[in-house]
Design a protein around this motif. Structure first.
Motif, short mmCIF file in Angstrom:
data_model
loop_
_atom_site.label_atom_id
_atom_site.label_comp_id
_atom_site.label_asym_id
_atom_site.label_seq_id
_atom_site.Cartn_x
_atom_site.Cartn_y
_atom_site.Cartn_z
N ASP A 21 0.81 -1.23 0.00
CA ASP A 21 0.00 0.00 0.00
C ASP A 21 0.84 1.27 0.00
O ASP A 21 0.31 2.36 -0.25
N TYR A 22 2.11 1.17 0.32
CA TYR A 22 2.94 2.36 0.51
C TYR A 22 2.95 3.28 -0.71
O TYR A 22 2.83 4.49 -0.60
N TRP A 49 7.02 17.78 1.85
CA TRP A 49 7.28 16.70 0.91
C TRP A 49 8.43 15.84 1.40
O TRP A 49 9.45 16.34 1.88
N ILE A 50 8.26 14.51 1.30
CA ILE A 50 9.37 13.59 1.57
C ILE A 50 9.43 12.59 0.42
O ILE A 50 8.43 12.32 -0.25
N SER A 51 10.61 12.05 0.20
CA SER A 51 10.79 11.09 -0.87
C SER A 51 10.05 9.79 -0.55
O SER A 51 9.71 9.51 0.61
N TYR A 55 9.48 7.95 3.07
CA TYR A 55 8.12 7.60 3.48
C TYR A 55 8.05 6.13 3.90
O TYR A 55 7.47 5.79 4.94
N VAL A 56 8.67 5.25 3.12
CA VAL A 56 8.68 3.82 3.43
C VAL A 56 9.35 3.58 4.78
O VAL A 56 8.85 2.83 5.62
N LYS A 60 7.56 1.97 8.05
CA LYS A 60 8.10 0.76 8.68
C LYS A 60 8.37 1.00 10.17
O LYS A 60 8.12 0.13 11.00
N MET A 61 8.88 2.18 10.51
CA MET A 61 9.11 2.51 11.92
C MET A 61 7.78 2.57 12.67
O MET A 61 7.67 2.04 13.77
#
Length: 189
Positions: A21-22, A49-51, A55-56, A60-61
């Motif tokens: 889903d990411y 904005w983040i890459s 984001y992944v 995950k964290m």
């Protein structure tokens, strides 16, 4: 909380966010310059904005810390948004719930109301909560109406403390107590 739970309604399913889903969630969040959803979800806070890779890592964290503080909202076999919660003050079980439906095709059709009903029910069922609340702003009439529909009451209004597009808005706090939720569930059966 269980990590494989699925909350099933007539229009939506809530399920844990998966790695698959990411990309969809990142595209909803950062895929366009001024996404429509952001005009309603705390627009007075800029969207940084983040890459995709960042984001992944962030997702995950979050997943490692608490498996179900966020869940995907699925309709017609597509992720359309997510529900979440955060602790305002964990020691007193003060929890705030949230929702965002990114896909505008699913606005104003009861999807958000059903998702919030499932989510709040899940929170009351699985956690020792006395109260569940939401925080929004007076410019977000849909969120306020969704909260009312599921039984939340206006608990606080901080006047003119949110500034957006040259105008001041109120910060809105709404919530419901466990016994109010239980009474609504008894009356609906």
């Amino acid at each position: 909380m269980e990590t494989d739970i699925r909350l099933i309604g007539k229009k939506v399913i809530l399920r844990p966010i998966r790695e698959a889903d990411y990309r969809t969630l990142w595209n909803f969040t950062y895929g366009e310059q001024n996404p429509e959803w952001k005009k309603w979800d705390a627009p007075y806070f800029p969207l940084e904005w983040i890459s995709y890779d960042a984001y992944v890592e962030k997702k995950k964290m979050q997943a490692a810390l608490c498996k179900t503080s966020q869940m995907a909202i699925v309709a017609d076999n597509n992720v359309i948004g997510m529900v979440s919660y955060y602790w305002e003050h964990k020691a007193s079980n003060w929890l705030e719930a949230g929702i965002v439906i990114y896909d505008t095709r699913y606005w104003n059709g009861g999807y958000g109301t059903e998702a919030m009903t499932l989510w709040v029910g899940h929170l009351f069922t699985t956690m020792p909560l006395v109260r569940v609340g939401i925080t929004t702003w007076s410019g977000n009439k849909r969120m306020m109406r969704t909260a009312e529909k599921i039984g939340m009451q206006l608990e606080g209004r901080l006047r003119k403390c949110r500034y957006y597009n040259g105008k001041y808005y109120d910060s809105i706090r709404m919530g419901m107590l466990r016994e109010e939720w239980d009474n609504l569930q008894e009356n609906n059966h």
